[in-house]
Design an enzyme around this catalytic site. Structure first.
Site, PDB file in Angstrom:
ATOM      1  N   LYS A 156       0.888  -1.167   0.000  1.00 15.71           N
ATOM      2  CA  LYS A 156       0.000   0.000   0.000  1.00 15.71           C
ATOM      3  C   LYS A 156       0.920   1.209   0.000  1.00 15.71           C
ATOM      4  O   LYS A 156       1.646   1.438   0.962  1.00 15.71           O
ATOM      5  CB  LYS A 156      -0.857  -0.016   1.258  1.00 15.71           C
ATOM      6  CG  LYS A 156      -1.678   1.260   1.502  1.00 15.71           C
ATOM      7  CD  LYS A 156      -2.596   1.088   2.710  1.00 15.71           C
ATOM      8  CE  LYS A 156      -3.413   2.346   3.008  1.00 15.71           C
ATOM      9  NZ  LYS A 156      -4.351   2.133   4.134  1.00 15.71           N
ATOM     10  N   GLU A 200      -3.566   7.127   2.195  1.00 19.06           N
ATOM     11  CA  GLU A 200      -3.874   7.359   3.602  1.00 19.06           C
ATOM     12  C   GLU A 200      -2.603   7.544   4.434  1.00 19.06           C
ATOM     13  O   GLU A 200      -2.454   6.974   5.504  1.00 19.06           O
ATOM     14  CB  GLU A 200      -4.700   6.189   4.171  1.00 19.06           C
ATOM     15  CG  GLU A 200      -6.020   6.006   3.465  1.00 19.06           C
ATOM     16  CD  GLU A 200      -6.922   4.945   4.111  1.00 19.06           C
ATOM     17  OE1 GLU A 200      -8.122   5.229   4.224  1.00 19.06           O
ATOM     18  OE2 GLU A 200      -6.430   3.869   4.493  1.00 19.06           O
ATOM     19  N   ASP A 218     -14.930   2.503  -1.190  1.00 17.58           N
ATOM     20  CA  ASP A 218     -14.345   1.688  -0.131  1.00 17.58           C
ATOM     21  C   ASP A 218     -15.309   0.658   0.457  1.00 17.58           C
ATOM     22  O   ASP A 218     -15.912   0.916   1.494  1.00 17.58           O
ATOM     23  CB  ASP A 218     -13.838   2.606   0.993  1.00 17.58           C
ATOM     24  CG  ASP A 218     -12.913   1.878   1.941  1.00 17.58           C
ATOM     25  OD1 ASP A 218     -12.517   0.752   1.623  1.00 17.58           O
ATOM     26  OD2 ASP A 218     -12.579   2.451   2.996  1.00 17.58           O
ATOM     27  N   GLU A 256      -9.819  -7.095  -5.130  1.00 17.07           N
ATOM     28  CA  GLU A 256      -9.721  -7.106  -3.667  1.00 17.07           C
ATOM     29  C   GLU A 256     -11.129  -6.958  -3.095  1.00 17.07           C
ATOM     30  O   GLU A 256     -11.767  -5.921  -3.243  1.00 17.07           O
ATOM     31  CB  GLU A 256      -8.825  -5.967  -3.165  1.00 17.07           C
ATOM     32  CG  GLU A 256      -8.742  -5.902  -1.638  1.00 17.07           C
ATOM     33  CD  GLU A 256      -7.783  -4.819  -1.112  1.00 17.07           C
ATOM     34  OE1 GLU A 256      -6.700  -4.617  -1.687  1.00 17.07           O
ATOM     35  OE2 GLU A 256      -8.140  -4.150  -0.120  1.00 17.07           O
ATOM     36  N   GLU A 304     -16.297  -4.264   7.561  1.00 23.22           N
ATOM     37  CA  GLU A 304     -16.025  -2.912   8.063  1.00 23.22           C
ATOM     38  C   GLU A 304     -17.240  -2.000   7.938  1.00 23.22           C
ATOM     39  O   GLU A 304     -17.521  -1.225   8.846  1.00 23.22           O
ATOM     40  CB  GLU A 304     -14.835  -2.330   7.286  1.00 23.22           C
ATOM     41  CG  GLU A 304     -14.542  -0.879   7.625  1.00 23.22           C
ATOM     42  CD  GLU A 304     -13.344  -0.319   6.857  1.00 23.22           C
ATOM     43  OE1 GLU A 304     -12.694  -1.062   6.104  1.00 23.22           O
ATOM     44  OE2 GLU A 304     -13.072   0.885   7.017  1.00 23.22           O
TER      45      GLU A 304
END
Ligand code: GCW
Length: 681
Positions: free
Chosen positions: A285, A289, A363, A385, A391
């Site tokens: 990654k 973020e 997301d 993915e 979540e």
């Protein structure tokens, strides 16, 4: 009591007497060829499975004549007599696929399981045990099945202190403290479960984790896990923090074009392969973020990914470079960023790089339109993915059957090569003939006794694995298999419970995010509702940025008159989404800012229709509860009670979602709730 630890590998005694007779008559002894660890593992699993299913520990030890054999071994080991009888089938097997066939030999029927590789044989053995678990007849059995995807992998978002980012089923399975010397039985059962559904890789660490995992002290522990997983055909991968050369290498930079940095990664990679010869590669990654990446040095994703790929190349390793890039560059519409940053580099990545793309551009929402990158990079392998951990779907407390969501994404047509260019065909490589293919799932498992916190969420791990093996499978068939193996073969249970599972995905959409609403979760933890302004500093972190409620209406205009995110899709799709009348209502508020009084297809206004959807979600959870309560006789008491308690939480929270969202949005719509919607208490 049944605490759910055994997952779908329950191997309970076959209840149907006739079938049990058929099975035991057909399998009187086992004969195997080859002696690799994988072949021994297959034998071990057969013993566990058959002694459970036949309720007979001594099945193969008595003296009665054994005319009907179960024979297994790979192409290179199997006796030629058997090979000749399965030649045609074996020639159809690809990669780690397998054949299971009933043959006749010397007047006796026998069952042969074979494959090109030992792992293929193991998969065949697991498949065979499944056939028994789901009560299929063995008569004339003739199965040829091969994986459609190369890399079928779990992503653990596990930190070295055993916390799990977005993990809701306990702590990490990996006990770094007692590794490498102590091998928890759980590691073995983890490998069994994964191998049984064809998962062949695992990334042990969080994409946000620090670089320590790459130090010798940890690599020794990773090696111990790799040794456990190897016989099951599971390769270990690690996350590689881009700034590792600085943090653990003592360098001043992590610039991917710097000679010392290049050398550092080459040496580190060689060191890893020296410890773990079949290491799979890195998951990265970068520049997302706040994570470091090549852009910190004025370089791009290709520079970063190719530098690592070069280090892995001599050993056959791969780089899974994530496309989930999320930074302040494109504050107008976050949904556009990944496409803008990656698509221009199509064809520039080295052959052992695969770009890992989330199923949607924002997301892991309860529903997202498919990610526009799928189909848009014909010269670059793209892997899917999915998030298995929930979540944004009620953590481990809400019963949501995710294969339904995965299927919806896979079936969507990208139109990139005309009609029929589904996401599944992009991902399995058939649309653009890709060198590597892959499907990753951010796992939902932890050290809870039942692995996933909620018994039904085991189905999401299971279904993920099945779809990673073959993205064209039907979620309903997967649910059927899973229920039979996990609970019972009784149709009185299977039929209604399967229906409930299939419906559960739409139910959560209804009570959380109907009509294309998204990201209206409480900021930070993402559990409950929070459509109001949160406390976060960046506007695109606030739910108001996504729903844009005002006196006129609701929704994010991503059409050509708005952010123009629609332009990232093929013209057919862009056209459909640009026009409110052709936009599927499930995606309405994702693409349009819509008047509260807009007429929906069912005749209601947006406001009334939305309120009714929230209510529908609540009603559906009530139905789930009454159904479950009527199923007590089919389920062991522990699992029955635990699921029941979870469903009650789900109901409370579905109401919480309905009430919070409707009260909040009502400030803008300034309209009463329609008949049929319960007022919050
Ligand atoms: O879904 C978001 C999560 C982060 C996660 C990030 C990512 C691992 O909120 O917790 O970080 O995505 O996928 O990188």
């Amino acid at each position: 009591a049944n605490n759910g630890y055994d997952l779908w590998l329950q191997y309970k005694k076959v209840e149907n007497k006739q079938l049990l007779k058929e099975y035991t008559e057909n399998i009187q002894a086992i004969q195997f060829f080859g002696n690799s660890e994988t072949i021994k593992t297959a034998l071990k699993e057969l013993n566990i499975g058959l002694s459970g299913l036949f309720d007979n520990q001594n099945l193969f030890e008595n003296d009665s004549p054994k005319n009907h054999l179960l024979v297994f071994g790979s192409e290179s080991q199997l006796d030629t007599t058997y090979l000749n009888l399965i030649k045609t089938e074996l020639s159809k097997v690809k990669k780690d696929g397998f054949v299971i066939k009933q043959i006749q030999l010397n007047g006796n029927s026998q069952i042969v399981i074979s494959a090109k590789t030992d792992v293929g044989v193991l998969y065949g053995v697991f498949r065979f045990l499944r056939e028994l678990q789901i009560n299929n007849s063995l008569k004339d059995i003739n199965i040829v099945d091969s994986p459609k995807i190369d890399v079928r992998i779990l992503n653990h978002w596990d930190n070295l202190d055993r916390t799990v980012e977005r993990g809701y089923a306990g702590f990490s399975l990996w006990n770094w403290h007692t590794l490498p010397d102590y091998i928890d039985q759980r590691y073995i059962d983890y490998a069994r479960a994964n191998a049984s559904i064809g998962i062949n890789g695992t990334v042990l660490t969080n994409v946000n984790a620090n670089a320590l995992i790459l130090t010798p002290q940890y690599l020794e522990k990773v090696k111990a896990l790799a040794d456990v997983f190897r016989p099951y055909g599971i390769k270990v991968y690690l996350t590689a923090r881009f700034s590792a050369p600085i943090e653990i290498g003592g360098l001043k930079t992590a610039d991917p074009l710097d000679a010392d940095v290049i050398k550092w990664w080459k040496d580190k990679t060689a060191e890893i392969y020296n410890t773990i010869p079949d290491f799979g590669g890195f998951l990265v990654k970068a520049n997302s973020e706040g994570q470091p990446g090549p852009q910190n040095y004025g370089r791009n994703h290709v520079d970063g990914a190719n530098m690592m790929a070069e280090a892995l190349e001599p050993f056959g390793g791969i780089v899974m470079w994530r496309a989930f890039v999320y930074s302040e560059h494109d504050a107008t519409d976050r949904a556009k960023q990944a496409y803008s940053e990656f698509v221009p580099y199509d064809g520039k990545f080295k052959d052992n790089v695969i770009v890992q793309v989330k199923n949607g551009a924002i997301d892991f929402q309860p529903r997202e339109p498919f990610h526009p990158m799928f189909g848009a990079m014909p010269k670059t392998p793209l892997m899917m993915e999915f998030q298995i951990t929930q979540e944004y779907l009620g953590f481990s407390t809400h019963l949501v059957y995710l294969p339904k969501l995965y299927e919806e994404v896979f079936e969507t047509d990208t139109y990139r090569e005309g009609k029929g260019s589904t996401v599944a065909k992009v991902v399995d490589g058939s649309l653009h003939n890709k060198k590597i293919t892959g499907v990753a799932g951010v796992t939902n498992i932890g050290n809870d006794i039942n692995w996933t916190g909620h018994h039904f969420l085991q189905a999401n791990w299971y279904g993920f694995g099945r779809l990673a093996w073959n993205p064209h499978l039907k979620s309903e068939d997967i649910a059927d298999e899973w229920i039979r193996q996990t609970f019972t073969n009784d149709e009185n249970f299977i039929i209604p419970i399967k229906k409930m599972m299939i419906q559960s995905r739409e139910t959560v959409v209804n009570y959380m995010n109907p009509y294309g609403l998204h990201h209206i979760f409480d900021t930070g933890h993402h559990y409950g509702p929070g459509p109001w302004v949160g406390s976060l500093p960046r506007p695109e972190w606030n739910p108001t940025y996504y729903h844009k409620a005002d006196g006129f209406g609701l929704g994010f205009n991503r059409t050509k008159t708005g952010s123009n995110a629609t332009a990232q899709y093929a013209p057919e799709i862009a056209k459909m989404y640009n026009d409110i009348s052709t936009t599927p209502e499930k995606d309405l508020l994702w693409f349009h800012h819509v008047s509260w009084n807009h007429k929906l297809k069912n005749g209601y206004t947006l406001w009334d229709g939305m309120a009714l959807k929230y209510q529908e979600g609540v009603n559906e959870v009530e139905d789930m509860i009454s159904l479950w309560n009527s199923m007590e006789q089919y389920v062991d008491s522990q699992r029955f009670k635990e699921v029941k308690m979870m469903l009650n939480i789900q109901l409370k929270e579905a109401k919480w979602w309905r009430d919070a969202c409707l009260l909040y949005f009502q400030q803008f719509s300034k309209q009463d709730l329609p008949n049929g919607v319960e007022k919050s208490s």
